[in-house]
Every structure is written in C-alpha cells, then in structure tokens.
Design an enzyme around this catalytic site. Structure first.
Site, PDB file in Angstrom:
ATOM      1  N   SER A   1      -0.365  -3.368  12.116  1.00 10.30           N
ATOM      2  CA  SER A   1       0.328  -4.454  11.412  1.00 10.30           C
ATOM      3  C   SER A   1       1.517  -4.958  12.238  1.00 10.30           C
ATOM      4  O   SER A   1       2.008  -4.254  13.128  1.00 10.30           O
ATOM      5  CB  SER A   1       0.777  -3.995  10.027  1.00 10.30           C
TER       6      SER A   1
ATOM      7  N   TYR B   1      -1.141  -3.618  -6.906  1.00  6.51           N
ATOM      8  CA  TYR B   1      -0.864  -4.429  -5.719  1.00  6.51           C
ATOM      9  C   TYR B   1      -1.928  -4.307  -4.626  1.00  6.51           C
ATOM     10  O   TYR B   1      -2.349  -3.191  -4.279  1.00  6.51           O
ATOM     11  CB  TYR B   1       0.487  -4.020  -5.102  1.00  6.51           C
TER      12      TYR B   1
ATOM     13  N   LYS C   1      -9.354  -2.447   1.678  1.00  8.50           N
ATOM     14  CA  LYS C   1      -9.089  -1.268   2.508  1.00  8.50           C
ATOM     15  C   LYS C   1      -9.892  -0.057   2.028  1.00  8.50           C
ATOM     16  O   LYS C   1     -10.365   0.733   2.839  1.00  8.50           O
ATOM     17  CB  LYS C   1      -7.591  -0.957   2.501  1.00  8.50           C
TER      18      LYS C   1
ATOM     19  N   ARG D   1       0.853  -1.191   0.000  1.00  4.90           N
ATOM     20  CA  ARG D   1       0.000   0.000   0.000  1.00  4.90           C
ATOM     21  C   ARG D   1       0.892   1.245   0.000  1.00  4.90           C
ATOM     22  O   ARG D   1       1.954   1.253   0.605  1.00  4.90           O
ATOM     23  CB  ARG D   1      -0.870   0.022   1.263  1.00  4.90           C
TER      24      ARG D   1
ATOM     25  N   ASP E   1      -9.372  -9.678   9.254  1.00  8.77           N
ATOM     26  CA  ASP E   1      -8.905  -8.307   8.996  1.00  8.77           C
ATOM     27  C   ASP E   1      -9.956  -7.220   9.218  1.00  8.77           C
ATOM     28  O   ASP E   1      -9.612  -6.144   9.692  1.00  8.77           O
ATOM     29  CB  ASP E   1      -8.373  -8.224   7.550  1.00  8.77           C
TER      30      ASP E   1
ATOM     31  N   HIS F   1     -11.185  -2.217  11.599  1.00  8.14           N
ATOM     32  CA  HIS F   1     -10.027  -3.005  11.167  1.00  8.14           C
ATOM     33  C   HIS F   1      -9.803  -4.100  12.209  1.00  8.14           C
ATOM     34  O   HIS F   1      -8.870  -4.039  13.008  1.00  8.14           O
ATOM     35  CB  HIS F   1      -8.826  -2.050  11.066  1.00  8.14           C
TER      36      HIS F   1
ATOM     37  N   ARG G   1       2.582 -11.971  -0.277  1.00  8.17           N
ATOM     38  CA  ARG G   1       1.221 -12.261   0.176  1.00  8.17           C
ATOM     39  C   ARG G   1       0.711 -13.601  -0.336  1.00  8.17           C
ATOM     40  O   ARG G   1       1.117 -14.064  -1.401  1.00  8.17           O
ATOM     41  CB  ARG G   1       0.266 -11.181  -0.351  1.00  8.17           C
TER      42      ARG G   1
ATOM     43  N   CYS H   1       1.533  -7.402  14.428  1.00  5.07           N
ATOM     44  CA  CYS H   1       1.202  -7.819  15.799  1.00  5.07           C
ATOM     45  C   CYS H   1       0.562  -9.208  15.815  1.00  5.07           C
ATOM     46  O   CYS H   1       0.021  -9.627  16.832  1.00  5.07           O
ATOM     47  CB  CYS H   1       0.268  -6.808  16.450  1.00  5.07           C
TER      48      CYS H   1
END
Ligand code: O2Y
Ligand code: MN
Length: 595
Positions: free
Chosen positions: A263, A212, A221, A71, A288, A241, A379, A265
C-alpha cells in the site's frame, strides 16, 4: 417459490438464520431497484447522506464509527488445521476454538435486523477462472458496496445451479438491536470482539464486528486473496495482489502487465496511467487483484475478479489520477470523506481546496482547525465500467495473456528505478524480498523498512515459504512462456532528499523499456542485482532530467546491497526449512555477485 434449488445453499442459509436470528431474510437479486431501495432506506435512517445530484448523481456518503476505519490485521485469523500451515506471518487460532467463540458471538447477533443473502461472482460469470461466493450479511452498506464490487444476483444463482461449488462468507456487524431500540448510523462491535476469520481447508470465511471495507466486503481480501491463494496453491493457479493493465505500443502491439506493490505506492494510479510518451496507450483491467490460470496455449491468462474500485480517496486528484476522478463522477459510494457545503465530497490532496464542510467524524470543519477533514483511509467505491480507459476486454472470460510481472516498493535509497530479473527464479526472489518504507503517517523509526513479499504479507492464506515454492512451481509449468519479471522503485531520492523521478504518467517510460525488453529490442547491462537499462535505452525525450540524476537513479551501491542481503537473510530465517532451496540458491548467487 424457493430462491434456489441448491440444497446445500438452502441448508446453509437456514442454519445461519437459525443461529443469527434476524427479523427477516432477503435474497439479493442484484437489481438496480434493490440498490436504490436499500440506499433510500439508509438515507432515511440517517446512516447515509445523498450527495447533490447536480454535483455527483446517484451517489452517497457514509461516515463510519471512528473505531471502524480500516482492515484490522491484529484481528484477522488464518484458522488452518495446524499452526504450521498458516506460517509465522499469519495470526493462527485453532479452528475448533475459534468456531466455538464465534458461534457464541453469532448467536442472536442479527436480532432487529434483516439478513441479506448475496450470491456473487468473482470474475465474469461463467469464466473458467471465476468463483462463486455467497455472502450473508446484516449490513445494507455491504450489500450496496457488493453490488458495485462484484457481480451480484439471480444470474449467479442460475450459474450455481443445483449443486455448483460456492464459498460461504458469513458477516455480521455484531450489533443486535433490542425490541424498539433505535439503530446507530454505523453499527459495529468493539475491537476485542472483531474477528476476520478464514478456514482455508474448508474454503470458509466468518467475519464479525466490523462494517468496513476489507473486513466486511468479503469477496475482496478474504475470498479473492486469502482463501483464493490457498485454493490456487492446491489447484495450480495464482491469486495475486496485483493490478492488471494493457499497454499498447504505437505499432499496435499489446503487452499485458500485472504488478504488485504494497500500500501507498500508487497502485491504482499505475493501473490508470496516462502515458506522457506519444503513441503509447494504457487500458485498465483491474487495480487490486489478479487471478491467473495457464490457458490452453500454455500462457498465463489473467482476470480481474472484481467489478469495481474500492480506492483510497485522499491524494486522488485530477493531477495524480484523472481516470479515477472520472470513474467516481456518478453512481459511487464514499466513506469517511468531507461533506462540502455544496453537498459534494472532498478530501486532502484533491485539486481544489475546501474552505468549510463537515468532516469524517460529522463535525464542522475548516482547514484552519489543523485537523484532517477526511480520514486517511477514506474510500470511494465506483463501478470499473465507469473508468474511461477500462479495457474493452476487461471482462473477457478467457482473461488476458500476461507478458510482464512487476514488483516494487517505496525506497528513498539503494533500489534503482528499474531492474529486470536474470530469469524466473531470480524474479521470484525479487518478489519475495520486496520491501517498502513506511510513509510519514505510519513512520516507526525502528521498523521503517517493511518486507512485504509479493505485497501478499497480509493476504496470503497459508505459509509464506510454501507460497514461494508455488511461485517456483508455476515457473516450471510455464517454461519459456513465463512472463518476464521486473522490479521498480519510483521513489528514489537524491542525497539532498529530492525525488529523482517524476513518476505518474512518466512511469510509462519505464514500462516502455520493459515492453521493448520483451520484444527483444531494448539494451540492458548486467549488474549484481539484475539487468539495468543501458545508457540511452530509457526513452527520456521531453523530460527535464539531467545525466547525473539518471546515473543516480540507476546506481547500484554494492556496500548498501551487502547490508540489504543481511536484512533479507534475517527476514527469511523466520520461515526456517520452509524456505525453498531455490530461494536460498538465489540468496547465495546474489552474495557471490556482490563479493
Ligand atoms: O482498509 C480497508 O478496509 C481496505 S484495504 C484495501 C482496499 C482496496 C485495495 N487494497 C486494499 C489493501 O489494503 O491492499
Ligand atoms: Mn490492495
């Protein structure tokens, strides 16, 4: 036969085709046949590699352009009518100016390409919580990923009918082809021409120049968080989120948990946790995003608007997340991994080493070369239904009733393993002040700690102060049916720098304490920062952990928290008078408790 009787949709598709000038237009039907045909075409053109079917059936690998790997927050815009509506944490551009610039870029941008029209549903088709989007794209990679990540095709058009509401999402890789020009494996535009734009008052998304992930799969998102958060504020629901999971106790009582983490975690790991405590069972609902509405019974009901996982590959292993590894055994898309000599994929942190392969840049690779083989943001895209512990009710249109909210971050010091908020307002304060340390790869010594309210900093489609006010308003509406709120930190270290908590499946011990708090069974003691587990209230049976470690895990260092308070105040000051009075009151109460 027209593809749809929806006049507004037909008109929009015609308008986009006239602007982008593709060679042809294809309406996606969401069929397996369509998925296979596009995949074969991408293999034939050299943009995808089929994986060895004996190793990974019906799966492919892509390598992105080295400049198009994640992103792009700097090129992501919230083009609301005023700068003030977007707030200081979003990139704002005047919508009129932005549309002018982007129309110039879109003009002729699909020459030499096919324009795909993807009708998709975020959430089970027909659920009162779901929304329909239409993504127009010139990327077949986007189409196949959308097949996995959302519900695509004819049934969506049927649900839309003649005049149903849809969210228009326009995407182009921004790489028109001249007559006879050969395409590249991963077409995209240079960084200064990338735009990921949101027009929240119009429920409109325009993305240009990147192929991407979050920049291109616009249901995720862009729609499910940035646009949906603004819609949710207007309409009185929540777009968060958050992962969603069901935890069932040995007695069979079900608890539904929604959790937000920045992110790095271990969010996907928690969503698919394998409890180490006997009799407790986790089922995954989503990893997510959570959309939540107050149901007829007054409780908050959550759905996962997605249909797949778009997970970070490096670090995913049978040790860290066996359920994710099972989910990607087949029918999956991989991006920017190592291609092994056996025709399978590999990444750093997988269980077995790889001694030779082709790296994410397409170069011959061995670990001895000292370079990473997979990109750190490589990914996997996998259907959620392939997760062995997917909850049988994950597609229930009514959603699941949320009992517990968890916030958290990665903190090597100061923040205890777990705290429960005193009440809803205090819980909102915990979410709003959530912070995480940068991981080694992104370490910037000056800004090692990043505040990421509700893990929504990059995803809130409007002013952060107004978003906090919305959380308070939702609490008022939910009253005594509001979920209980907790804050966790799995990452606290000893003064010598050793992890104090084992994490992974043992995190279920902390979830168990939360459930027992909800059930009114577990003891807690008050501290200046929240309720902490009483001694012996955490189930540590079978765990090799000493009393001293447990004490350190739950220690509240008043001096450190006073310093934290100053940092929080500084962070909040950027939101000026948009910080709700109830948030300021929480800050003052915390100061008082620490004094
Ligand atoms: O880098 C990307 O394009 C994807 S970002 C992402 C993907 C899946 C789940 N969460 C995230 C995120 O950034 O929070
Ligand atoms: Mn995410």
């Amino acid at each position: 036969m027209p593809h749809t009787k929806h006049a507004k949709l037909s008109a929009w598709v015609d308008e986009v085709a006239a602007l982008c000038k593709p060679d042809q237009v294809h309406w996606c039907d969401g069929s397996e046949n369509e998925y296979s045909r596009l995949t074969e075409e991408m293999i034939a053109s050299g943009s995808a590699t089929r994986l060895n079917p004996a190793k990974r059936p019906n799966s492919v690998h892509f390598r992105s352009h080295p400049s198009d790997v994640a992103r792009v927050e700097d090129r992501t815009y919230i083009a609301s009518l005023t700068r003030d509506a977007a707030g200081p944490t979003n990139n704002w551009v005047d919508p009129v100016e932005l549309k002018k610039t982007m129309r110039g870029l879109y003009d002729g941008c699909m020459r030499g390409r096919t324009m795909y029209v993807i009708p998709f549903s975020m959430g089970p088709i027909g659920s009162p919580i779901s929304k329909i989007g239409i993504e127009i794209t010139d990327s077949p990679y986007v189409v196949t990923n959308m097949h996995i990540m959302t519900r695509v095709g004819k049934k969506v058009l049927a649900a839309l009918g003649k005049d149903g509401e849809f969210i228009p999402c326009l995407h182009s890789v921004g790489a028109p082809l001249q007559p006879g020009e050969k395409d590249v494996a991963w077409p995209c535009a240079p960084i200064e021409k990338k735009y990921i734009s949101h027009f929240p008052e119009e429920n409109l998304i325009w993305s240009y120049g990147s192929g991407y992930g979050g920049n291109a799969l616009l249901g995720k998102k862009c729609l499910a968080l940035r646009i949906a958060s603004a819609m949710a504020k207007r309409e009185g629901w929540m777009a968060e989120h958050m992962l969603i999971l069901r935890l069932t106790s040995p007695e069979g009582r079900r608890f539904h948990i929604a959790a937000a983490f920045p992110s790095a975690c271990g969010k996907t790991n928690l969503a698919m946790l394998q409890p180490t405590i006997p009799g407790w069972k986790v089922e995954c609902i989503g990893d997510d995003i959570a959309w939540m509405k107050i149901g007829p019974d007054g409780r908050l009901r959550a759905i996962n608007p997605e249909a797949g996982f778009f997970g970070v590959a490096p670090g995913t292993s049978f040790r860290s997340n066996p359920m994710a590894m099972e989910s990607i055994r087949r029918n999956s898309i991989f991006t920017n991994c190592v291609l092994t000599d056996e025709g399978d994929i590999w990444w750093e942190g997988m269980d077995d080493p790889c001694n030779h392969g082709i790296d994410w840049k397409g170069k011959e690779w061995t670990p001895a070369g000292g370079q990473k083989g997979a990109h750190p943001n490589a990914r996997f895209t996998a259907p959620a239904r392939q997760c062995p512990i997917i909850c049988p009710d994950w597609e229930d249109p009514a959603g699941v009733p949320i009992d517990i909210f968890i916030f958290g971050g990665r903190r090597s010091a100061v923040v205890p393993l777990v705290t429960q908020s005193f009440n809803w307002d205090h819980g909102v304060y915990l979410g709003a002040t959530a912070a995480s340390e940068a991981t080694a790869a992104a370490l910037d010594v000056k800004h090692a700690l990043r505040r990421d309210p509700f893990a929504m900093l990059p995803f809130c489609g409007y002013h952060m102060g107004d978003y906090w006010a919305h959380w308070f308003e939702m609490g008022d509406k939910l009253g005594d049916k509001a979920p209980k709120i907790f804050y966790v930190n799995w990452f606290r270290k000893s003064p010598e720098g050793k992890w104090l908590w084992p994490g992974f499946g043992d995190n279920a011990r902390v979830l168990k304490w939360m459930c027992e708090r909800v059930a009114g069974k577990a003891a807690a003691q008050e501290s200046p920062i929240g309720m902490l587990p009483s001694k012996d209230a955490l189930d540590l049976k079978g765990l090799k952990i000493g009393d001293a470690e447990v004490t350190e895990l739950l220690r509240v260092d008043k001096a450190a928290w006073k310093a934290e308070l100053a940092d929080i105040e500084q962070f909040m000051s950027q939101f000026g008078d948009r910080v709700p009075a109830r948030m300021r009151a929480q800050l003052e109460q915390m100061r008082h408790r620490l004094s």
